[in-house]
Scaffold this active site. Sequence first.
Site, PDB file in Angstrom:
ATOM      1  CE  LYS A  28      -4.076  -1.630   1.973  1.00 62.92           C
ATOM      2  NZ  LYS A  28      -5.213  -1.565   2.954  1.00 62.92           N
ATOM      3  CG  HIS A  53      -2.818  -3.799  -1.348  1.00 58.29           C
ATOM      4  ND1 HIS A  53      -3.759  -4.006  -1.699  1.00 58.29           N
ATOM      5  CD2 HIS A  53      -2.417  -4.487  -0.210  1.00 58.29           C
ATOM      6  CE1 HIS A  53      -4.393  -4.778  -0.881  1.00 58.29           C
ATOM      7  NE2 HIS A  53      -3.495  -5.213  -0.005  1.00 58.29           N
ATOM      8  CG  ASP A 122      -6.021  -7.451   6.848  1.00 56.72           C
ATOM      9  OD1 ASP A 122      -5.760  -6.450   7.682  1.00 56.72           O
ATOM     10  OD2 ASP A 122      -6.184  -7.353   5.757  1.00 56.72           O
TER      11      ASP A 122
END
Length: 179
Positions: A28, A53, A122
Amino acid sequence: MNHNVSEAEIKKIRDILRIAAMLHDVGKVAISDTLLKKCGPLSDEEYVQMQRHVILGARLFKNSTSDWDDMAAEIALNHHEKWDGSGYPGKVGNIIDDNWIPGPGKKGCEIPLFARIVALSDVYDALTSQRIYKDCWPEEKVVQYMQEQKGKHFDPEMVDVFFSIYDVIRAIQSKYADN
């Protein structure tokens, strides 16, 4: 332990995984802040840009010299794959090629184990944390969502393990909460 991995191997892997997991979104850094901090949904074009990303992150570890590099690349590349095959980037050829094309999604155990662990962690972190572009979800809604995504987004075994140590996860989250 559920897969007959020795305690010594678990200790070795645990430390590598801890660091590699922290870098899962390192790609990112090459994505515009305008996109990363956008309030509201992304357009289709913006979503494709955001998907880059995973490739950009994996590229950082292309000249692997250690188990750590290998795991970091594996996690960066695969942490948005979904158990049901609907994730990204899918089966791609050469990640160094600037014209890479997303392939069919990796499915089930095609997704590396450590990427499946990081994917679950995540999403949990994203949903329970406030972001510039969204509010955090109530804990009950997060738990319900995680259970609903078992076998869809997430490896069913990983969801079961996650909830078997849920009290520990909540304690860690409280310890490191942003105030």
